[in-house]
Write a protein that holds these residues in place. Structure first.
Motif, short mmCIF file in Angstrom:
data_model
loop_
_atom_site.label_atom_id
_atom_site.label_comp_id
_atom_site.label_asym_id
_atom_site.label_seq_id
_atom_site.Cartn_x
_atom_site.Cartn_y
_atom_site.Cartn_z
N TYR A 1 12.67 -1.26 15.36
CA TYR A 1 13.20 -2.26 16.29
C TYR A 1 14.68 -2.48 16.02
O TYR A 1 15.13 -2.43 14.88
CB TYR A 1 12.47 -3.59 16.10
N THR A 2 15.44 -2.74 17.07
CA THR A 2 16.83 -3.15 16.88
C THR A 2 16.82 -4.60 16.39
O THR A 2 15.86 -5.34 16.63
CB THR A 2 17.62 -3.06 18.19
N PRO A 3 17.89 -5.03 15.70
CA PRO A 3 17.95 -6.44 15.28
C PRO A 3 17.78 -7.39 16.46
O PRO A 3 17.16 -8.45 16.31
CB PRO A 3 19.35 -6.54 14.65
N TYR A 4 18.32 -7.03 17.62
CA TYR A 4 18.18 -7.88 18.80
C TYR A 4 16.72 -8.01 19.22
O TYR A 4 16.24 -9.10 19.52
CB TYR A 4 19.00 -7.31 19.97
N GLU A 5 16.00 -6.90 19.22
CA GLU A 5 14.58 -6.93 19.60
C GLU A 5 13.78 -7.78 18.62
O GLU A 5 12.92 -8.57 19.03
CB GLU A 5 14.01 -5.50 19.63
N PHE A 6 14.06 -7.59 17.33
CA PHE A 6 13.31 -8.36 16.34
C PHE A 6 13.60 -9.85 16.48
O PHE A 6 12.68 -10.67 16.41
CB PHE A 6 13.68 -7.89 14.93
N ASP A 7 14.87 -10.21 16.69
CA ASP A 7 15.23 -11.63 16.85
C ASP A 7 14.56 -12.23 18.08
O ASP A 7 14.10 -13.37 18.06
CB ASP A 7 16.75 -11.79 16.95
N ARG B 1 5.21 -16.08 7.71
CA ARG B 1 5.48 -15.43 6.42
C ARG B 1 5.49 -13.92 6.56
O ARG B 1 6.29 -13.22 5.92
CB ARG B 1 4.45 -15.88 5.38
N ILE B 2 4.61 -13.39 7.40
CA ILE B 2 4.58 -11.95 7.62
C ILE B 2 5.85 -11.49 8.31
O ILE B 2 6.46 -10.49 7.93
CB ILE B 2 3.34 -11.56 8.45
N LEU B 3 6.29 -12.23 9.33
CA LEU B 3 7.53 -11.88 10.03
C LEU B 3 8.72 -11.87 9.07
O LEU B 3 9.57 -10.97 9.13
CB LEU B 3 7.80 -12.89 11.15
N ALA B 4 8.77 -12.86 8.19
CA ALA B 4 9.89 -12.96 7.25
C ALA B 4 9.95 -11.77 6.30
O ALA B 4 11.04 -11.28 5.97
CB ALA B 4 9.78 -14.26 6.46
N THR B 5 8.79 -11.29 5.87
CA THR B 5 8.78 -10.19 4.90
C THR B 5 8.85 -8.81 5.55
O THR B 5 9.16 -7.83 4.89
CB THR B 5 7.52 -10.25 4.02
N LYS B 6 8.56 -8.73 6.86
CA LYS B 6 8.52 -7.43 7.54
C LYS B 6 9.80 -7.11 8.31
O LYS B 6 9.88 -6.05 8.93
CB LYS B 6 7.34 -7.38 8.50
N GLU B 7 10.79 -7.97 8.26
CA GLU B 7 12.02 -7.70 9.01
C GLU B 7 12.66 -6.39 8.60
O GLU B 7 13.05 -5.58 9.44
CB GLU B 7 13.02 -8.84 8.86
N ARG B 8 12.78 -6.18 7.29
CA ARG B 8 13.41 -4.94 6.82
C ARG B 8 12.61 -3.71 7.26
O ARG B 8 13.18 -2.71 7.72
CB ARG B 8 13.55 -4.96 5.30
N MET B 9 11.29 -3.78 7.13
CA MET B 9 10.46 -2.65 7.50
C MET B 9 10.61 -2.33 8.99
O MET B 9 10.77 -1.17 9.37
CB MET B 9 8.99 -2.94 7.18
N LEU B 10 10.58 -3.35 9.83
CA LEU B 10 10.58 -3.13 11.27
C LEU B 10 11.96 -2.74 11.81
O LEU B 10 12.05 -2.05 12.83
CB LEU B 10 10.09 -4.39 11.99
N THR B 11 13.04 -3.16 11.13
CA THR B 11 14.38 -2.88 11.65
C THR B 11 15.10 -1.74 10.91
O THR B 11 16.11 -1.24 11.39
CB THR B 11 15.28 -4.13 11.57
N VAL B 12 14.57 -1.34 9.75
CA VAL B 12 15.24 -0.29 8.96
C VAL B 12 14.31 0.88 8.66
O VAL B 12 14.64 2.04 8.92
CB VAL B 12 15.78 -0.87 7.63
N GLU B 13 13.14 0.58 8.13
CA GLU B 13 12.25 1.64 7.67
C GLU B 13 11.33 2.16 8.77
O GLU B 13 10.94 3.33 8.76
CB GLU B 13 11.40 1.12 6.50
N GLY B 14 10.96 1.29 9.71
CA GLY B 14 10.04 1.69 10.78
C GLY B 14 8.60 1.36 10.41
O GLY B 14 8.23 1.37 9.24
N ASN B 15 7.78 1.10 11.44
CA ASN B 15 6.37 0.81 11.19
C ASN B 15 5.59 2.10 10.98
O ASN B 15 6.17 3.19 10.91
CB ASN B 15 5.77 -0.02 12.34
N LYS B 16 4.27 2.02 10.90
CA LYS B 16 3.47 3.20 10.58
C LYS B 16 3.49 4.24 11.70
O LYS B 16 3.08 5.39 11.50
CB LYS B 16 2.03 2.80 10.28
N TYR B 17 3.98 3.85 12.88
CA TYR B 17 4.11 4.80 13.98
C TYR B 17 5.53 5.38 14.08
O TYR B 17 5.83 6.13 14.99
CB TYR B 17 3.75 4.12 15.31
N GLY B 18 6.38 4.98 13.12
CA GLY B 18 7.74 5.47 13.11
C GLY B 18 8.67 4.72 14.03
O GLY B 18 9.83 5.12 14.22
N GLU B 19 8.20 3.62 14.62
CA GLU B 19 9.03 2.84 15.54
C GLU B 19 9.96 1.92 14.76
O GLU B 19 9.55 1.27 13.81
CB GLU B 19 8.15 2.01 16.47
#
Length: 250
Positions: free
Chosen positions: A174-180, A154-172
């Motif tokens: 992920y590319t869609p390929y990395e996330f997949d 459930r966390i992965l499903a809701t965090k896709e946009r944050m991790l691939t568009v907005e970035g995590n708290k460290y500013g990182e």
């Protein structure tokens, strides 16, 4: 008798449900194959809802929401995308064609588009054919549903946009390929573990029996079983040959 698919349509209150209502008021013709469930926002539709629909006999699931940028809750439907991507991954590992899940953006003024989407989706499902009883009751689909309820998924499903568009708290970012790649590995691992758990809940099994029923290599099953034993979820029982079973609850 021709096959008429059963479609569960989960539609957001503000746009796609209103679009469906307009289609009816305007008398636009489309097949009577949908069973509509109204939700306040499309992001309310969890991957577990999709899996549960197939377990309960649906041949296809249609999720409808507002157009991107027009969501009543600002960014709600952007998170819908991540949740439906996760649902597709779970369906894939459950052996169900991902085409049986459809995500569409339909506004309140697009009654004709809603009718067109239902007509097109119905035709596509007719080509795919009915979802057989064997698939609906399969070990893989039951495992996928259980996995869809787990916090990690459930966390992965809701965090896709944050991790691939907005970035995590460290500013990182992920590319869609990395996330997949990361999420595919997690889903594969969770479903394999849940398959084994379901088998052990039914009956005591040998390692070879588990490998045969799950389609996993014996070496892979062994590693999972060692984790089960370490966590106290399973134990060996010596009979004529070695079995594994879940410990009896007091």
């Amino acid at each position: 008798m021709s096959f008429e698919p059963k479609i569960v349509a989960m539609l957001c209150n503000w746009c796609s449900y209103a679009g469906a209502d307009l289609a009816g008021v305007s008398r636009f013709q489309y097949p009577p194959t949908t069973r509509v469930i109204r939700v306040m926002c499309s992001t309310r539709v969890e991957p577990s809802f999709v899996l549960k629909s197939f377990l309960n006999g649906a041949d296809g699931v249609l999720v409808g929401g507002c157009h991107l940028g027009d969501c009543h809750y600002v960014t709600g439907n952007y998170y819908t995308i991540g949740k439906m991507n996760m649902a597709r991954k779970l369906l894939k590992y459950a052996g169900i064609d991902e085409k049986r899940l459809r995500l569409e953006w339909v506004s309140a003024s697009e009654g004709e588009k809603f009718a067109s989407v239902v007509t097109d989706f119905t035709g596509e499902l007719k080509e795919l054919g009915p979802l057989g009883e064997e698939t609906k009751n399969s070990l893989a689909l039951r495992a996928a549903f259980n996995v869809s309820l787990k916090p990690r998924i459930r966390i992965l499903a809701t965090k896709e946009r944050m991790l691939t568009v907005e970035g995590n708290k460290y500013g990182e970012i992920y590319t869609p390929y990395e996330f997949d790649r990361i999420s595919d590995g997690i889903v594969w691992d969770e479903i394999n573990e849940e398959k084994i758990r379901l088998l052990l809940q039914q009956n005591a099994c040998t390692l070879l029996e588990i490998a045969e029923k799950t389609g996993l290599k014996k070496e892979t099953v062994f590693l999972y079983l060692m984790d089960f034993i370490k966590r106290g979820e399973a134990s060996f029982r010596a009979v004529s040959y070695t079995h594994l079973t879940l410990p009896t609850k007091a």
